[in-house]
Scaffold this active site. Structure first.
Site, mmCIF file in Angstrom:
data_model
loop_
_atom_site.group_PDB
_atom_site.id
_atom_site.type_symbol
_atom_site.label_atom_id
_atom_site.label_comp_id
_atom_site.label_asym_id
_atom_site.label_seq_id
_atom_site.Cartn_x
_atom_site.Cartn_y
_atom_site.Cartn_z
ATOM 1 N N ASP A 74 -2.432 37.760 -55.568
ATOM 2 C CA ASP A 74 -3.288 37.566 -54.404
ATOM 3 C C ASP A 74 -4.650 38.219 -54.595
ATOM 4 O OD1 ASP A 74 -1.347 36.103 -53.163
ATOM 5 O OD2 ASP A 74 -0.705 37.689 -51.798
ATOM 6 N N ASN A 114 -8.774 38.218 -46.047
ATOM 7 C CA ASN A 114 -7.665 39.030 -45.547
ATOM 8 C C ASN A 114 -8.044 39.857 -44.320
ATOM 9 O OD1 ASN A 114 -5.645 38.195 -47.237
ATOM 10 N ND2 ASN A 114 -5.467 40.111 -48.358
ATOM 11 N N GLU A 115 -8.948 40.828 -44.529
ATOM 12 C CA GLU A 115 -9.249 41.728 -43.437
ATOM 13 C C GLU A 115 -10.532 42.515 -43.666
ATOM 14 O OE1 GLU A 115 -7.668 43.677 -46.577
ATOM 15 O OE2 GLU A 115 -6.019 43.015 -45.291
ATOM 16 N N THR A 170 -0.121 39.438 -43.252
ATOM 17 C CA THR A 170 1.030 39.956 -44.004
ATOM 18 C C THR A 170 0.627 41.098 -44.936
ATOM 19 O OG1 THR A 170 0.651 38.246 -45.670
ATOM 20 C CG2 THR A 170 2.275 37.768 -43.961
ATOM 21 N N LYS A 189 0.121 44.199 -41.488
ATOM 22 C CA LYS A 189 1.561 44.341 -41.276
ATOM 23 C C LYS A 189 2.001 45.798 -41.408
ATOM 24 C CE LYS A 189 6.113 42.785 -42.805
ATOM 25 N NZ LYS A 189 6.621 44.173 -42.985
#
Length: 264
Positions: free
Chosen positions: A45, A122-123, A161, A165
């Site tokens: 990823d 993602n973030e 995720t 998470k």
């Protein structure tokens, strides 16, 4: 069709990259690192995150596909044993494009200088350079709370995720047009109070973070860590841009969640 390949850089990933490049050239596809129609990520990823940021200026023209050479990833859904099948699919099969939302971050400064704009797959995380983060959280232009704690994580459904998470955030299906705000060790007592739960905002809601005292922040955009000084505000919302994935077969998201977090 034009293609490019990015590799994690280890021996296994590099060997697969060269093998796939040779196969695709044999099928008379054109290798083009600058303007690819398809970008193949070989690694995990993190490798696909790198590829996303490399080609962030042509997201409407480039689709991504991942081959994982380590642990099973959420973005890399092909395994090394399947590369011949993947090569034939890329060369011979019209692929389905699946679009997922991204996070837009706009940072504005006290001196009124040029704002900085980023996209995250993602973030984004916000932390104070020194001590606890103290920051006002506004949603749709209204003050929601004053956060005090270690930091905040604003994630996409695709990134739900990941770090989100581990902070107790919800797992969202990546097709949802939303972002999520999760707290990092908030301070809650008789004096300070936060909602204490993750917040999920739809695509027509904008959240704004405004410093209460310290204006210097450590901000991460996916895997990139940046120091921003004299920050006036940090704006987050669902971006107009989307990431496009090339799908040659079904992508069982909930099965992937189960395999990653539930199964032995």
């Amino acid at each position: 069709m034009k293609f490019a390949i990015t590799s994690k850089g280890d021996q296994t990933s590099n060997a697969l990259m060269q093998k796939m490049k040779t196969y695709l050239l044999d099928f008379h596809l054109e290798y083009d690192e600058n303007q690819p129609d398809v970008v193949i990520s070989v690694g995990g990823d993190g490798t696909l995150l790198y590829a996303f940021h490399r080609y962030r200026n042509r997201l409407d023209k480039t689709a991504f596909v991942g081959v994982h050479t380590g642990h099973l990833g959420f973005y890399a859904d092909w395994v090394p044993e399947e590369i011949e099948k993947l090569v034939i699919a890329i060369a011979k099969t019209p692929f389905q494009v699946v679009e997922y939302p991204l996070l837009e971050i706009i940072i504005r400064y006290i001196d009124g200088g040029k704002e900085a704009r980023y996209l995250a797959l993602n973030e984004c995380t916000i932390k104070s350079v020194e001590g606890s983060l103290v920051i006002d959280v506004e949603i749709k232009g209204q003050l929601f709370e004053t956060f005090r704690g270690d930091g905040l994580c604003i994630s996409t459904p695709s990134g739900s995720t990941a770090y989100n998470k581990s902070l107790g955030g919800a797992i969202l299906h990546p097709s949802l047009q939303a972002i999520q705000i999760a707290e990092m060790a908030s301070i809650n007592n008789r004096v300070f109070r936060t909602v204490g739960s993750p917040l999920i905002l739809p695509d027509h809601h904008t959240c704004m973070f405004k410093p209460v005292n310290d204006a210097d922040f450590q901000i991460t955009i996916d895997h990139l860590t940046l120091l921003h000084k004299d920050v006036k505000s940090i704006q987050c919302r669902v971006a107009n841009e989307k990431i496009r994935f090339a799908r040659f077969r079904a992508f069982p998201f909930w099965q992937r969640v189960r395999e990653s977090f539930v199964c032995d």
